[in-house]
Each structure stands twice: as structure tokens, then as C-alpha cells.
Design a protein around this motif. Structure first.
Motif, short mmCIF file in Angstrom:
data_model
loop_
_atom_site.label_atom_id
_atom_site.label_comp_id
_atom_site.label_asym_id
_atom_site.label_seq_id
_atom_site.Cartn_x
_atom_site.Cartn_y
_atom_site.Cartn_z
N GLU A 1 -5.47 0.88 4.89
CA GLU A 1 -4.76 1.43 3.74
C GLU A 1 -5.36 0.94 2.43
O GLU A 1 -5.51 1.71 1.47
CB GLU A 1 -3.28 1.05 3.81
N ASN A 2 -5.72 -0.34 2.36
CA ASN A 2 -6.32 -0.84 1.13
C ASN A 2 -7.71 -0.29 0.93
O ASN A 2 -8.12 -0.01 -0.21
CB ASN A 2 -6.36 -2.37 1.13
N TRP B 1 -3.50 -3.09 6.94
CA TRP B 1 -3.87 -3.44 5.56
C TRP B 1 -5.32 -3.05 5.26
O TRP B 1 -5.61 -2.48 4.21
CB TRP B 1 -3.67 -4.93 5.33
N TYR C 1 -4.24 -4.86 -9.94
CA TYR C 1 -4.44 -5.14 -8.52
C TYR C 1 -5.41 -6.31 -8.32
O TYR C 1 -5.22 -7.14 -7.43
CB TYR C 1 -4.97 -3.90 -7.79
N GLU D 1 0.81 -1.21 0.00
CA GLU D 1 0.00 0.00 0.00
C GLU D 1 0.85 1.27 0.00
O GLU D 1 0.37 2.33 -0.41
CB GLU D 1 -0.96 -0.01 1.19
N ASN E 1 1.02 1.82 -3.60
CA ASN E 1 -0.30 2.17 -4.11
C ASN E 1 -0.67 3.61 -3.79
O ASN E 1 -1.22 4.34 -4.62
CB ASN E 1 -1.37 1.23 -3.55
N HIS E 2 -0.36 4.05 -2.59
CA HIS E 2 -0.69 5.41 -2.19
C HIS E 2 0.23 6.41 -2.89
O HIS E 2 -0.19 7.53 -3.20
CB HIS E 2 -0.61 5.56 -0.68
N THR F 1 -7.23 2.94 -0.69
CA THR F 1 -6.83 2.76 -2.09
C THR F 1 -8.04 2.47 -2.96
O THR F 1 -8.24 3.08 -4.02
CB THR F 1 -5.81 1.61 -2.21
#
Length: 234
Positions: free
Chosen positions: A108-109, A105, A141, A56, A59-60, A112
Motif C-alpha cells: 500500500e505504501n 504496508w 509524510y 494507508e 493516504n489512498h 502511495t
């Protein structure tokens, strides 16, 4: 008209579904389950969670438009390339209580997935390769999450299995074309016909998908040089 094998799928709904699958699975694990080996060489189920949580960060960075800033930071710490980054992400979390890693997770996911859906399929996102459509990045993803769900043994119901193999096969077919892979791929019923280097084979969707993500086990009977050309997603 150019064939678009992904036009019939919603990448954001798939991302939500695969994240939910992993969350349900992780939520039911005990210490023994967390310590079980995964299909990722050298990684336990817990390590796969650590990888997903660490991912992540990238991803961020994509969403924030500062991928190059992240890469420069990692380079200063001696981290070069995705393999080093993945191993570093896992090591960073091995001494952290697993409940905290799972909480990290999820948060943060969740951010996303929310932000990518807001940007929309045709929006652009920063990546290591430069600006890239959000919808296509989400499909990448999707494939990663489905692969890792299989790596740890997260259940897939009989009702969803065929459809899941189908969208994954089409993602693989798209990515091979996108990368200009030296292989010809055509869907024929519930199989993919593949041809390269004078060799041809018809692979059921599950075998084709496993080949694209580097998970096809030995003994499949297809020329290994042909199988090697199909790996494009892991």
C-alpha cells in the motif's frame, strides 16, 4: 522574495529513503523485537507497523479524492478524529500475522509513493483540509516516517544524520509558518532560534525537530510554554 525552506529538498526521494529505512528495520525483527515498546505511548514496534499500514487507508483516500467518503464511513463506525482512527488501525491488526501486516504496508505504501511521485510536486491532492499540494503533503509524510523510524529505533548512519536533521528542521519551520503559529523561528548556523511570549532559546536542529514532533524529553531546560508552541507535526 518569500523564504521557502523546502525548495532545496526532493520530498519524493526523502519519502522513498525513509520507507526503505523502516522496511530494512522491520525485515530484521524477531518476535522479541516486534514486542519491544516504542516511543509512542502504549504502542509496541509491531503497533507502529500496524499504524503505518492502517494509515494507508487515508493516504489512498487522498489520492482517490474521496476523503469525505472515508470520514463518513469511519463516523458510522464510531471513529472520530485521527486519534480514534490510529488506535482503530492498530487494534485491527494486532491479531493478524505480522508478516501479513508487513506485506500489506509494503504494497500500500509503495503504491502511495508511486502515485504521489507521478502527480508531481505541484499537483493537488484531496485532504481533510481540502485540496493541498502533493509536494507539501509528501513532506508531511516524510516527517511522519522519520519520526516513527526514530520511535522504533531504526538505524541512521553517521553520514546521513546531519542532513536528515536539517531537512526535518526545515519542514518543522515551514509547518509552523504555514499554521500561523505564534512563534518566531529563524535558522542560525546549525541551530534554530525561537522566540515567543517573551521567551527565547537556541535549539540544535535535533532538539528543535524533537520539539516539533512532541518527542523532546523532559529536562531540556527550555521554557515548556515555548516548547509547547513548537509542536506542529504530531
Amino acid at each position: 522574495m518569500v523564504d521557502d525552506p523546502l525548495k532545496g529538498f526532493d520530498p519524493f526521494d526523502i519519502f522513498d529513503a525513509e520507507a526503505a529505512r523502516l522496511d530494512r528495520f522491520f525485515s530484521g525483527l524477531d518476535d522479541e523485537g516486534w514486542g519491544r515498546p516504542s516511543r509512542c505511548e502504549g504502542w509496541t514496534v509491531r503497533d507502529v507497523l500496524g499504524h503505518l499500514a492502517g494509515e494507508e487507508l487515508y493516504n489512498h483516500a487522498c489520492l482517490d479524492g474521496n476523503v469525505q467518503v472515508l470520514l463518513a464511513r469511519l463516523a458510522r463506525e464510531g471513529i472520530d478524529g485521527f486519534h480514534d482512527f490510529n488506535e482503530w488501525s492498530v487494534r485491527q491488526r494486532r491479531t493478524v500475522p505480522v508478516e501479513d501486516v508487513l506485506r500489506e504496508w509494503r504494497a500500500e505504501n509503495g503504491e502511495t509513493r508511486h502515485r504521489m511521485r507521478l502527480l508531481g510536486r505541484d499537483g493537488l491532492i484531496d485532504t481533510m483540509a481540502g485540496p493541498y499540494p502533493v509536494g507539501l503533503q509528501t513532506f508531511h509524510y516524510d516527517s511522519e516516517y522519520a519520526t516513527h523510524a526514530d520511535d522504533v529505533g531504526a538505524p541512521v548512519s553517521a553520514e546521513e544524520a546531519d542532513g536528515r536533521w536539517y531537512w526535518r528542521a526545515e519542514v518543522g519551520r515551514f509547518v509552523l509558518a504555514e499554521q500561523g503559529a505564534d512563534v518566531q523561528v529563524e535558522p542560525t548556523g546549525e541551530q534554530m532560534w525561537v522566540h515567543a511570549g517573551g521567551e527565547s532559546a537556541s535549539l540544535p536542529f535535533p532538539e528543535f525537530v524533537e520539539a516539533t514532533v512532541g518527542r523532546l524529553p523532559a529536562g531540556h531546560g527550555v521554557d515548556p510554554r515555548l516548547i509547547a508552541r513548537l509542536r506542529c507535526l504530531a
